[in-house]
Write a protein that holds these residues in place. Structure first.
Motif, short mmCIF file in Angstrom:
data_model
loop_
_atom_site.label_atom_id
_atom_site.label_comp_id
_atom_site.label_asym_id
_atom_site.label_seq_id
_atom_site.Cartn_x
_atom_site.Cartn_y
_atom_site.Cartn_z
N GLY A 135 0.78 -1.23 0.00
CA GLY A 135 0.00 0.00 0.00
C GLY A 135 0.81 1.28 0.00
O GLY A 135 0.24 2.37 0.07
N SER A 136 2.13 1.18 -0.10
CA SER A 136 2.97 2.39 -0.05
C SER A 136 2.98 3.16 -1.37
O SER A 136 3.41 4.32 -1.42
CB SER A 136 4.40 2.03 0.36
N GLY A 137 2.54 2.52 -2.45
CA GLY A 137 2.46 3.23 -3.74
C GLY A 137 3.50 2.82 -4.75
O GLY A 137 3.73 3.55 -5.73
N THR A 146 2.14 2.28 -8.52
CA THR A 146 1.72 3.55 -9.12
C THR A 146 2.93 4.41 -9.46
O THR A 146 3.00 5.00 -10.54
CB THR A 146 0.79 4.31 -8.17
N LYS A 164 -1.37 5.62 6.58
CA LYS A 164 -1.22 5.83 5.14
C LYS A 164 -1.42 4.52 4.39
O LYS A 164 -2.12 4.46 3.36
CB LYS A 164 0.15 6.42 4.85
N ARG A 207 -5.12 3.42 4.34
CA ARG A 207 -5.91 4.23 3.40
C ARG A 207 -5.69 3.79 1.96
O ARG A 207 -6.63 3.69 1.17
CB ARG A 207 -5.58 5.72 3.56
N GLN A 208 -4.43 3.53 1.64
CA GLN A 208 -4.10 3.14 0.27
C GLN A 208 -4.67 1.76 -0.06
O GLN A 208 -5.17 1.53 -1.16
CB GLN A 208 -2.58 3.14 0.08
N LYS A 216 -8.33 2.04 -0.59
CA LYS A 216 -8.65 2.78 -1.80
C LYS A 216 -8.60 1.89 -3.04
O LYS A 216 -9.42 2.02 -3.95
CB LYS A 216 -7.67 3.96 -1.96
N ARG A 217 -7.64 0.96 -3.08
CA ARG A 217 -7.51 0.14 -4.29
C ARG A 217 -8.49 -1.04 -4.32
O ARG A 217 -8.70 -1.64 -5.36
CB ARG A 217 -6.07 -0.34 -4.48
N ASP A 257 0.94 13.03 -2.09
CA ASP A 257 -0.05 12.40 -2.96
C ASP A 257 0.42 12.63 -4.40
O ASP A 257 -0.01 13.57 -5.07
CB ASP A 257 -1.44 13.00 -2.74
#
Length: 212
Positions: A13-15, A18, A136, A139-140, A143-144, A185
């Motif tokens: 979930g850290s991104g 993306t 964080k 949330r991520q 969200k996905r 973000d």
């Protein structure tokens, strides 16, 4: 001289995925993403970690080893990789073992395989660590909307973060860039993405100067 291998690491979930995609588009790099949805054990694993821990980690380890070989065989372009082979062993398998989800016998078998593979692995030219706290990450993940990830427990994410901090604090295999993404973000805010790119540019310039 352009780098051959850029790798992005960080907790669930850290991104990572993306950012890998955005950097690929920005720099014209080839993105090599983690084959999460292709892992046939993952859904079973989140439902019963004790039973499927060894299977899910062996799949990821083999997949990552194939990725690294593919990256080094591609000499004419830069590849940005989502997650590294080191994380499979030092973070996820180690955490599963220390948490009681992977037996000592299975863990030692896993490590034997990892050490055999790692002898043929070159570290990335630049490792980017996305540092994120639990709120964080949660949330991520929400969200996905991957339904099988809803079973992930907070203490599991917290333990992973602790293993990440220990590994990153002792990482000496190559250049390392730590980016705190808690207040960033980079998907919707152009300035946040530009901030990350500026940090990467500094590291890339440093790599170029070393090679010159």
């Amino acid at each position: 001289m352009q780098p051959q291998h850029i790798a992005i690491c960080g907790n669930i979930g850290s991104g990572k995925t993306t950012l890998a995609q955005k950097l690929s588009k920005h720099y014209g790099w080839q993105a090599l993403l983690e084959s999460v949805d292709d892992n046939p054990y993952l859904r079973d694993f989140y439902g019963d970690m004790n039973r499927w821990a060894f299977h899910v980690q062996m799949y990821f380890l083999n997949s990552r080893f194939k990725q690294v070989n593919k990256i080094r065989a591609t000499n004419d372009k830069t590849t940005v990789q989502d997650r590294t082979i080191y994380e499979d062993a030092y973070i996820f398998a180690t955490n599963l073992h220390s948490s009681g989800f992977m037996s000592e016998r299975d863990f030692q078998s896993y490590l034997d395989t990892f050490h055999s593979m790692i002898a043929y692995v070159q570290p990335p030219d630049l490792l980017i660590y996305l540092k994120a706290d639990i709120p964080k990450l949660v949330r991520q993940i929400e969200k996905r909307g991957r339904d099988y990830e809803y079973a992930i427990r907070i203490d599991y994410l917290r333990n992973l973060n602790e293993h990440y901090e220990q590994w990153i604090n002792n990482y000496t295999s190559g250049k390392l860039l730590v980016i705190d993404v808690n207040n960033l973000d980079f998907v919707t805010r152009i300035d946040d993405f530009a901030h990350i790119v500026s940090k990467i540019d500094l590291e890339l310039n440093s790599l170029f100067n070393q090679a010159s």
